[in-house]
Enzyme design. Structure first.
Site, PDB file in Angstrom:
ATOM      1  N   ALA A  66      32.678  32.412 113.403  1.00  0.00           N
ATOM      2  CA  ALA A  66      32.623  33.120 112.132  1.00  0.00           C
ATOM      3  C   ALA A  66      33.560  32.392 111.163  1.00  0.00           C
ATOM      4  O   ALA A  66      34.448  31.652 111.581  1.00  0.00           O
ATOM      5  CB  ALA A  66      33.073  34.564 112.326  1.00  0.00           C
ATOM      6  N   GLY A 110      31.894  32.990 117.312  1.00  0.00           N
ATOM      7  CA  GLY A 110      30.558  33.389 116.888  1.00  0.00           C
ATOM      8  C   GLY A 110      29.513  32.313 117.129  1.00  0.00           C
ATOM      9  O   GLY A 110      28.323  32.619 117.274  1.00  0.00           O
ATOM     10  N   GLU A 113      28.487  32.836 120.602  1.00  0.00           N
ATOM     11  CA  GLU A 113      27.748  34.106 120.636  1.00  0.00           C
ATOM     12  C   GLU A 113      26.341  33.932 120.073  1.00  0.00           C
ATOM     13  O   GLU A 113      25.371  34.496 120.599  1.00  0.00           O
ATOM     14  CB  GLU A 113      28.534  35.174 119.861  1.00  0.00           C
ATOM     15  CG  GLU A 113      29.828  35.547 120.579  1.00  0.00           C
ATOM     16  CD  GLU A 113      30.767  36.388 119.734  1.00  0.00           C
ATOM     17  OE1 GLU A 113      30.990  36.038 118.553  1.00  0.00           O
ATOM     18  OE2 GLU A 113      31.280  37.395 120.249  1.00  0.00           O
ATOM     19  N   GLU A 133      38.698  33.718 119.849  1.00  0.00           N
ATOM     20  CA  GLU A 133      39.108  34.800 118.939  1.00  0.00           C
ATOM     21  C   GLU A 133      40.512  35.317 119.235  1.00  0.00           C
ATOM     22  O   GLU A 133      41.278  35.657 118.334  1.00  0.00           O
ATOM     23  CB  GLU A 133      38.103  35.963 119.013  1.00  0.00           C
ATOM     24  CG  GLU A 133      36.748  35.670 118.382  1.00  0.00           C
ATOM     25  CD  GLU A 133      35.734  35.061 119.338  1.00  0.00           C
ATOM     26  OE1 GLU A 133      36.123  34.549 120.419  1.00  0.00           O
ATOM     27  OE2 GLU A 133      34.539  35.090 119.000  1.00  0.00           O
TER      28      GLU A 133
END
Ligand code: CAA
Length: 259
Positions: A66, A110, A113, A133
């Site tokens: 992200a 992300g 993911e 993260e």
């Protein structure tokens, strides 16, 4: 797709090759990029002439997570009210048509993911996966504690999520996170070839097979087996079943109508 700044979409026969293109930020998944990705995936679902998709990044990065610059100023109310991350990203996980992740370089946070939302991952030997993260004061928020755990089991998932360390392609394959590892310069060809193979099969059979495997992650075994049996029976109502079996018995190639 012409209007996209951060997403490339290129036809390869019956396959759409979708490329994350935000090199300045190692394909960090900013709002605009995820919105564009959603638009492109919608178009793929709607186009009957496309049988499967490949999602890839650059040689250096599939996606480095992200966008930390966008996230840094956000507070609880911001992320809660906009249902930050899942609402826009889950489009990949909701695809009915098969989508293969072709991962080279970093697939972090992300990015990992997003790759796990695809049906399977083909990795180049340069790929690196991780859920870092924890190193920036948060935790995975788009499936990293759930899809990763189902893919690699508790011990390896805890190791990755709690330490934030990266694993290379070889360890990722050994752990069951990736389906195949190939040399970096063969990655796109290998992924497009796999998608082309899939796109050449009976469309309803492919979608039913994908949906049935997906059920394994949603239901107890008895329910999953029941769902598979229903889909299996339904396959006998398709033109693909008649054609596929007839072609086998006649020792000829099958030509599927897509019905
Ligand atoms: N967000 C925003 N920008 C990012 C980024 C990210 N996730 N990852 C990299 N970038 C930017 C860098 O800021 C840098 O930009 P500038 O040139 O403007 O400074 C550019 O991309 C190149 O990155 P580096 O200079 O850091 O490249 P490197 O080769 O030295 O390191 C890296 C590569 C190890 C991947 C490093 O960039 C890195 O650690 N990135 C962050 C990875 C991360 O923590 N991801 C998880 C994000 S949280 C998340 O994803 C939440 C979730 O579960 C959904």
């Amino acid at each position: 797709a012409e209007l996209c700044e951060f997403i490339g979409a290129e036809r390869r026969g019956p396959v759409m090759l979708v490329t994350l293109e935000r090199p300045k930020a190692l394909n960090a998944l900013c709002d605009q990029l995820t919105r564009e990705l959603t638009t492109v995936l919608d178009a793929i679902e709607d186009d009957d002439s496309i049988g499967a998709a490949v999602l890839t990044g650059s040689t250096k990065a599939f996606a480095a997570g992200a966008d930390i610059k966008e996230m840094q100023p956000k507070g609880f109310a911001d992320v809660y009210l906009e249902d930050f991350i899942t609402s826009s990203w889950e489009r990949t996980a909701r695809m009915r048509k098969p989508i293969i992740a072709a991962v080279s370089g970093y697939a972090l946070g992300g990015g990992a993911e997003l790759a796990m939302m695809c049906d399977f991952i083909i990795a180049s030997d340069t790929a690196k996966f991780g859920q870092p993260e924890i190193t920036i004061g948060i935790l995975p928020g788009a499936g990293g504690t759930q899809r990763l755990t189902r893919a690699v089991g508790k011990s390896k998932a805890m190791d990755l999520v709690l330490t934030g360390r990266m694993i290379d392609a070889e360890e990722a394959e050994r752990s069951g996170l990736v389906a195949r590892v190939v040399p970096a310069d063969a990655l796109i060809d290998e992924a497009v070839a796999a998608a082309t193979t899939i796109a050449g099969f009976s469309r309803p059979a492919v979608l039913m097979a994908k949906e049935s495997v997906g059920r394994a992650f949603e239901t107890p075994l008895a329910e999953g087996l029941r769902f598979e049996r229903r889909m299996f029976h339904a396959a006998f109502a398709t033109e693909g079943q008649a054609e596929g079996m007839d072609a086998f018995l006649a020792k000829r190639d099958a030509h599927y109508s897509g019905r």
